[in-house]
Write a protein that holds these residues in place. Structure first.
Motif, PDB file in Angstrom:
ATOM      1  N   GLU A   2     -25.732   3.501  -3.954  1.00 59.56           N
ATOM      2  CA  GLU A   2     -24.707   2.475  -3.882  1.00 59.56           C
ATOM      3  C   GLU A   2     -23.544   2.972  -3.027  1.00 59.56           C
ATOM      4  O   GLU A   2     -23.198   4.139  -3.067  1.00 59.56           O
ATOM      5  CB  GLU A   2     -24.230   2.188  -5.301  1.00 59.56           C
ATOM      6  N   ARG A   4     -19.604   1.644  -2.024  1.00 58.37           N
ATOM      7  CA  ARG A   4     -18.517   0.683  -2.231  1.00 58.37           C
ATOM      8  C   ARG A   4     -17.335   1.067  -1.358  1.00 58.37           C
ATOM      9  O   ARG A   4     -17.021   2.240  -1.214  1.00 58.37           O
ATOM     10  CB  ARG A   4     -18.052   0.687  -3.683  1.00 58.37           C
ATOM     11  N   THR A   7     -12.832  -4.119   1.413  1.00 62.14           N
ATOM     12  CA  THR A   7     -13.297  -5.038   2.461  1.00 62.14           C
ATOM     13  C   THR A   7     -12.530  -4.868   3.774  1.00 62.14           C
ATOM     14  O   THR A   7     -13.029  -5.260   4.824  1.00 62.14           O
ATOM     15  CB  THR A   7     -13.180  -6.504   1.999  1.00 62.14           C
ATOM     16  N   TYR A  10     -12.897  -1.125   7.767  1.00 62.40           N
ATOM     17  CA  TYR A  10     -13.917  -1.436   8.770  1.00 62.40           C
ATOM     18  C   TYR A  10     -14.753  -0.225   9.152  1.00 62.40           C
ATOM     19  O   TYR A  10     -15.953  -0.352   9.401  1.00 62.40           O
ATOM     20  CB  TYR A  10     -13.266  -2.076  10.001  1.00 62.40           C
ATOM     21  N   LYS A  13     -17.359   0.292   6.353  1.00 60.71           N
ATOM     22  CA  LYS A  13     -18.369  -0.766   6.396  1.00 60.71           C
ATOM     23  C   LYS A  13     -19.336  -0.540   7.552  1.00 60.71           C
ATOM     24  O   LYS A  13     -20.551  -0.657   7.382  1.00 60.71           O
ATOM     25  CB  LYS A  13     -17.708  -2.141   6.525  1.00 60.71           C
ATOM     26  N   LYS A  14     -18.809  -0.192   8.706  1.00 63.83           N
ATOM     27  CA  LYS A  14     -19.642   0.045   9.879  1.00 63.83           C
ATOM     28  C   LYS A  14     -20.578   1.233   9.642  1.00 63.83           C
ATOM     29  O   LYS A  14     -21.754   1.185   9.997  1.00 63.83           O
ATOM     30  CB  LYS A  14     -18.753   0.301  11.106  1.00 63.83           C
ATOM     31  N   GLU A  17     -23.442   0.232   7.208  1.00 66.42           N
ATOM     32  CA  GLU A  17     -24.424  -0.610   7.884  1.00 66.42           C
ATOM     33  C   GLU A  17     -25.236   0.190   8.886  1.00 66.42           C
ATOM     34  O   GLU A  17     -26.450   0.000   9.004  1.00 66.42           O
ATOM     35  CB  GLU A  17     -23.720  -1.791   8.537  1.00 66.42           C
ATOM     36  N   ASN A  23     -25.731  -5.132   2.669  1.00 64.12           N
ATOM     37  CA  ASN A  23     -24.576  -5.756   2.043  1.00 64.12           C
ATOM     38  C   ASN A  23     -25.063  -6.596   0.858  1.00 64.12           C
ATOM     39  O   ASN A  23     -25.849  -7.522   1.033  1.00 64.12           O
ATOM     40  CB  ASN A  23     -23.857  -6.632   3.057  1.00 64.12           C
ATOM     41  N   GLU A  24     -24.607  -6.258  -0.332  1.00 64.02           N
ATOM     42  CA  GLU A  24     -25.020  -6.970  -1.544  1.00 64.02           C
ATOM     43  C   GLU A  24     -23.990  -8.000  -1.993  1.00 64.02           C
ATOM     44  O   GLU A  24     -24.283  -8.830  -2.836  1.00 64.02           O
ATOM     45  CB  GLU A  24     -25.281  -5.986  -2.684  1.00 64.02           C
ATOM     46  N   VAL A  26     -19.471  -9.129  -2.425  1.00 63.67           N
ATOM     47  CA  VAL A  26     -18.080  -8.714  -2.571  1.00 63.67           C
ATOM     48  C   VAL A  26     -17.665  -8.874  -4.032  1.00 63.67           C
ATOM     49  O   VAL A  26     -17.934  -9.902  -4.659  1.00 63.67           O
ATOM     50  CB  VAL A  26     -17.151  -9.563  -1.669  1.00 63.67           C
ATOM     51  N   ILE A  41     -16.410  -4.337  -1.233  1.00 61.52           N
ATOM     52  CA  ILE A  41     -17.730  -4.730  -0.744  1.00 61.52           C
ATOM     53  C   ILE A  41     -18.746  -3.724  -1.282  1.00 61.52           C
ATOM     54  O   ILE A  41     -18.470  -2.530  -1.340  1.00 61.52           O
ATOM     55  CB  ILE A  41     -17.761  -4.835   0.797  1.00 61.52           C
ATOM     56  N   TYR A  43     -22.595  -2.184  -1.108  1.00 57.51           N
ATOM     57  CA  TYR A  43     -23.809  -1.981  -0.311  1.00 57.51           C
ATOM     58  C   TYR A  43     -24.826  -1.229  -1.160  1.00 57.51           C
ATOM     59  O   TYR A  43     -24.453  -0.488  -2.068  1.00 57.51           O
ATOM     60  CB  TYR A  43     -23.511  -1.121   0.919  1.00 57.51           C
TER      61      TYR A  43
END
Length: 82
Positions: A2, A4, A7, A10, A13-14, A17, A23-24, A26, A41, A43
């Motif tokens: 997992e 987290r 949001t 960035y 998140k990048k 990914e 992405n599961e 928010v 967010i 993941y």
């Protein structure tokens, strides 16, 4: 696994990914930070995701990064295989 992050983060998140995390969704207003509600967010990366290509993808990303490091030489096939 997992992953987290906020949001608004960035970079995190990048990275998630790029590493193959999915992405599961928010978690809205998940936490309070500095007197403000923050969204998180979520993941995930499952063992089947890993087997289905995430491992190879991550290995290729690491190789690309390492090739850009100054002074790093490529290993011969013998050195890679021990």
């Amino acid at each position: 696994m997992e992953w987290r992050c906020d949001t608004d983060n960035y970079g995190a998140k990048k990275t998630a990914e790029r590493m193959g995390f999915m992405n599961e969704g928010v978690l809205r207003k998940h936490m309070v930070w500095r007197d403000a509600n923050r969204d998180t967010i979520l993941y995930s990366l499952t063992n089947s995701d890993w087997r289905d290509g995430a491992a190879e993808h991550l290995e290729e990303l690491v190789k690309q990064r390492l090739e850009g490091v100054k002074g790093l030489r490529k290993l011969s096939e013998e050195e890679e295989n021990g």
